[in-house]
Scaffold this motif. Structure first.
Motif, PDB file in Angstrom:
ATOM      1  N   ASP A 105      12.679  35.866 -30.809  1.00  0.00           N
ATOM      2  CA  ASP A 105      12.423  34.440 -30.671  1.00  0.00           C
ATOM      3  C   ASP A 105      10.970  34.009 -30.838  1.00  0.00           C
ATOM      4  O   ASP A 105      10.712  32.846 -31.125  1.00  0.00           O
ATOM      5  CB  ASP A 105      12.888  33.955 -29.288  1.00  0.00           C
ATOM      6  CG  ASP A 105      14.358  34.233 -29.050  1.00  0.00           C
ATOM      7  OD1 ASP A 105      15.171  33.840 -29.908  1.00  0.00           O
ATOM      8  OD2 ASP A 105      14.698  34.847 -28.016  1.00  0.00           O
ATOM      9  N   HIS A 176      25.008  34.905 -36.330  1.00  0.00           N
ATOM     10  CA  HIS A 176      23.657  34.638 -35.842  1.00  0.00           C
ATOM     11  C   HIS A 176      22.710  35.773 -36.251  1.00  0.00           C
ATOM     12  O   HIS A 176      23.090  36.945 -36.220  1.00  0.00           O
ATOM     13  CB  HIS A 176      23.672  34.496 -34.318  1.00  0.00           C
ATOM     14  CG  HIS A 176      22.443  33.835 -33.772  1.00  0.00           C
ATOM     15  ND1 HIS A 176      21.229  34.477 -33.684  1.00  0.00           N
ATOM     16  CD2 HIS A 176      22.238  32.573 -33.277  1.00  0.00           C
ATOM     17  CE1 HIS A 176      20.335  33.660 -33.169  1.00  0.00           C
ATOM     18  NE2 HIS A 176      20.922  32.494 -32.907  1.00  0.00           N
ATOM     19  N   ASN A 244      20.254  27.212 -35.806  1.00  0.00           N
ATOM     20  CA  ASN A 244      21.311  26.569 -35.017  1.00  0.00           C
ATOM     21  C   ASN A 244      22.668  27.101 -35.478  1.00  0.00           C
ATOM     22  O   ASN A 244      23.438  26.411 -36.131  1.00  0.00           O
ATOM     23  CB  ASN A 244      21.236  25.047 -35.154  1.00  0.00           C
ATOM     24  CG  ASN A 244      22.238  24.337 -34.271  1.00  0.00           C
ATOM     25  OD1 ASN A 244      22.675  24.890 -33.261  1.00  0.00           O
ATOM     26  ND2 ASN A 244      22.613  23.130 -34.641  1.00  0.00           N
ATOM     27  N   SER A 276      22.382  31.838 -23.135  1.00  0.00           N
ATOM     28  CA  SER A 276      20.940  31.715 -23.307  1.00  0.00           C
ATOM     29  C   SER A 276      20.196  32.088 -22.035  1.00  0.00           C
ATOM     30  O   SER A 276      20.685  31.907 -20.917  1.00  0.00           O
ATOM     31  CB  SER A 276      20.597  30.276 -23.693  1.00  0.00           C
ATOM     32  OG  SER A 276      19.224  29.996 -23.491  1.00  0.00           O
ATOM     33  N   ASP A 323      18.809  31.949 -27.624  1.00  0.00           N
ATOM     34  CA  ASP A 323      20.089  31.351 -28.015  1.00  0.00           C
ATOM     35  C   ASP A 323      21.278  32.009 -27.328  1.00  0.00           C
ATOM     36  O   ASP A 323      22.160  31.333 -26.797  1.00  0.00           O
ATOM     37  CB  ASP A 323      20.256  31.435 -29.537  1.00  0.00           C
ATOM     38  CG  ASP A 323      19.159  30.689 -30.277  1.00  0.00           C
ATOM     39  OD1 ASP A 323      18.530  29.805 -29.667  1.00  0.00           O
ATOM     40  OD2 ASP A 323      18.934  31.002 -31.459  1.00  0.00           O
TER      41      ASP A 323
END
Length: 441
Positions: A105, A176, A244, A276, A323
């Motif tokens: 991240d 993802h 997203n 998350s 996420d």
């Protein structure tokens, strides 16, 4: 991760005895979008300057994995005003230390100096942000460094694919980019062109995608003036479009086997996809991992290691991310113990959490552990700086540095039971046998 040896005397200055106290901070934004957080603590004459960029492995394009981690190394190569190879020499010769690290991240760079070198630290980080030298010799040099890191940490390290999730994430995420490892693939880095590295920097390393933290023995007015001098004219870049991508729920158990050339002892692992890091349930799962495997008095250790002598070691840890997260639990087999036996014992401990409230005594012990951990997390200037940046960038709430312990305090025994039932389901997990390769037996 880049590591450099810090001076022993300096380390003593940088760390002081921790106690639960309010961390005061000043938060503001420059016109170019750079978020700034200042924390003044004149206890010791040291200061940490850190810059966190909101870019990690999840932001990379398909076929170009490993870029964020690569830049963790590349941006130490030099700048227009810092000659190639001189970054670490400058830091060391001024009594400082530095490091950097990358996650899915974000990427974080920092220096810790004697406080009379604050100006130098700010200048160096502004140099990194404003005009680093990104050329072919630097790319080629760091490519070899990253390859060696991958060989050392993953390819040739026992259980490396568990520690760095390369043997886990592809099962847990299909869409993802968390499915990719932070270090990426060497094929992607080898195939990348110099212009692609330059474009990656231009996209993600602008001031409006960064948080600057200065913590330690500072004068607030002076620090603000120097920050303005060194950072205000760095131009903002176009706003970054955030990842997203939603994953479909896991609805049936994923059964898999992974092999490792570097191990002799097989392991059984259960892995669950979790919410998350900002979700309250993630905090509860953190407590659950402590109940199961934190220390020799933990449930799985007492049962599987001490009493049944079926496991050499046990493990459980949440992999917290912006996420989604993962919760990993497992055990290394003792002797010829079948992995199915380890799995049965782990399932029994999960079932206890799902059907019985933990005792009041165990609950109080758990709360004491997390109180102690909270105090220790704010026991050094470096730790405070990193926490301030993380809470701002990934949680959107800097004051969690003071308030996060209240989340843990609010967790009840009923919460622990409910969260265990919500996430630790057989049909929502990866059931992984992690084995020595046949040739290495």
């Amino acid at each position: 991760m880049i590591k450099r040896i810090s001076l022993a005397a300096f380390t003593l200055l940088a760390t002081y005895a921790g106690f639960a106290q309010q961390v005061e901070f000043t938060e503001y934004k420059l016109d170019n979008g750079l978020d700034v957080i200042l924390h003044q603590d004149n206890t010791a004459p040291v200061v940490t300057v850190g810059v966190m960029y909101h870019v990690g492995a999840k932001d990379e394009e398909k076929g170009r994995t490993g870029f964020a981690h690569f830049f963790e190394h590349l941006l130490f190569e030099g700048t227009e005003n810092i000659e190639r190879g001189e970054w670490f020499n400058i830091v060391a010769s001024n009594g400082g230390s530095n490091n950097a690290n990358t996650t899915q991240d974000r990427t974080y760079y920092y220096e810790t100096f004697p406080s009379n070198k604050l100006k130098l630290g700010l200048w160096m980080e502004s140099e990194r942000m404003l005009h680093p030298v990104i050329n072919q010799i630097g790319v080629d040099t760091q490519n070899e460094v990253v390859k060696e890191e991958k060989r050392t940490r993953i390819d040739n390290s026992p259980y490396g694919k568990i520690i760095y999730s390369t043997g886990i994430s592809p099962y847990m995420f299909k869409e993802h980019p968390y499915k990719n490892s932070v270090i990426g693939t060497m094929e992607d880095l080898d195939a990348a062109q110099l212009d692609e590295f330059k474009a990656f920097f231009d996209k993600y390393y602008g001031p409006n995608n960064a948080t600057l933290v200065v913590a330690g023995d500072i004068d607030l007015k002076e620090a603000k003036e120097w920050i303005e001098t060194y950072f205000k004219d760095i131009p903002a870049q176009p706003a970054v479009e955030r990842v997203n991508i939603k994953e479909a729920p896991i609805t049936s158990e994923i059964v898999a086997t992974e092999y490792d050339d570097n191990i002799q002892i097989p392991a059984k692992l259960y892995v669950y996809r979790t919410p998350s890091m900002k979700d309250r349930d993630a905090y509860v799962l953190d407590m659950i991992s402590s109940i199961l495997t934190d220390g020799k008095s933990s449930r799985m250790y007492k049962k599987m290691v001490d009493e049944n002598k079926e496991a050499l070691q046990v493990l459980a840890f949440p992999r917290s991310q912006e996420d989604y997260g993962m919760y990993v639990m497992g055990a290394l087999a003792m002797g010829e113990t079948p992995l199915s036996t380890l799995g049965k014992s782990m399932d029994e401990e999960i079932a206890k959490l799902q059907t019985e409230l933990i005792s009041e005594n165990e609950y109080q012990k758990l709360q004491n552990k997390f109180e102690n951990r909270f105090v220790n997390s704010n026991s050094s200037i470096q730790g405070i700086a990193s926490s301030l940046a993380t809470y701002h960038m990934l949680y959107g709430n800097v004051n969690l540095i003071n308030d996060e312990i209240e989340i843990y305090r609010s967790i009840t025994r009923e919460d622990i039971k409910n969260v265990a039932n919500k996430y630790l389901k057989k049909n929502q997990r990866l059931n992984l046998d992690y084995l020595p390769t046949p040739e290495s037996k």
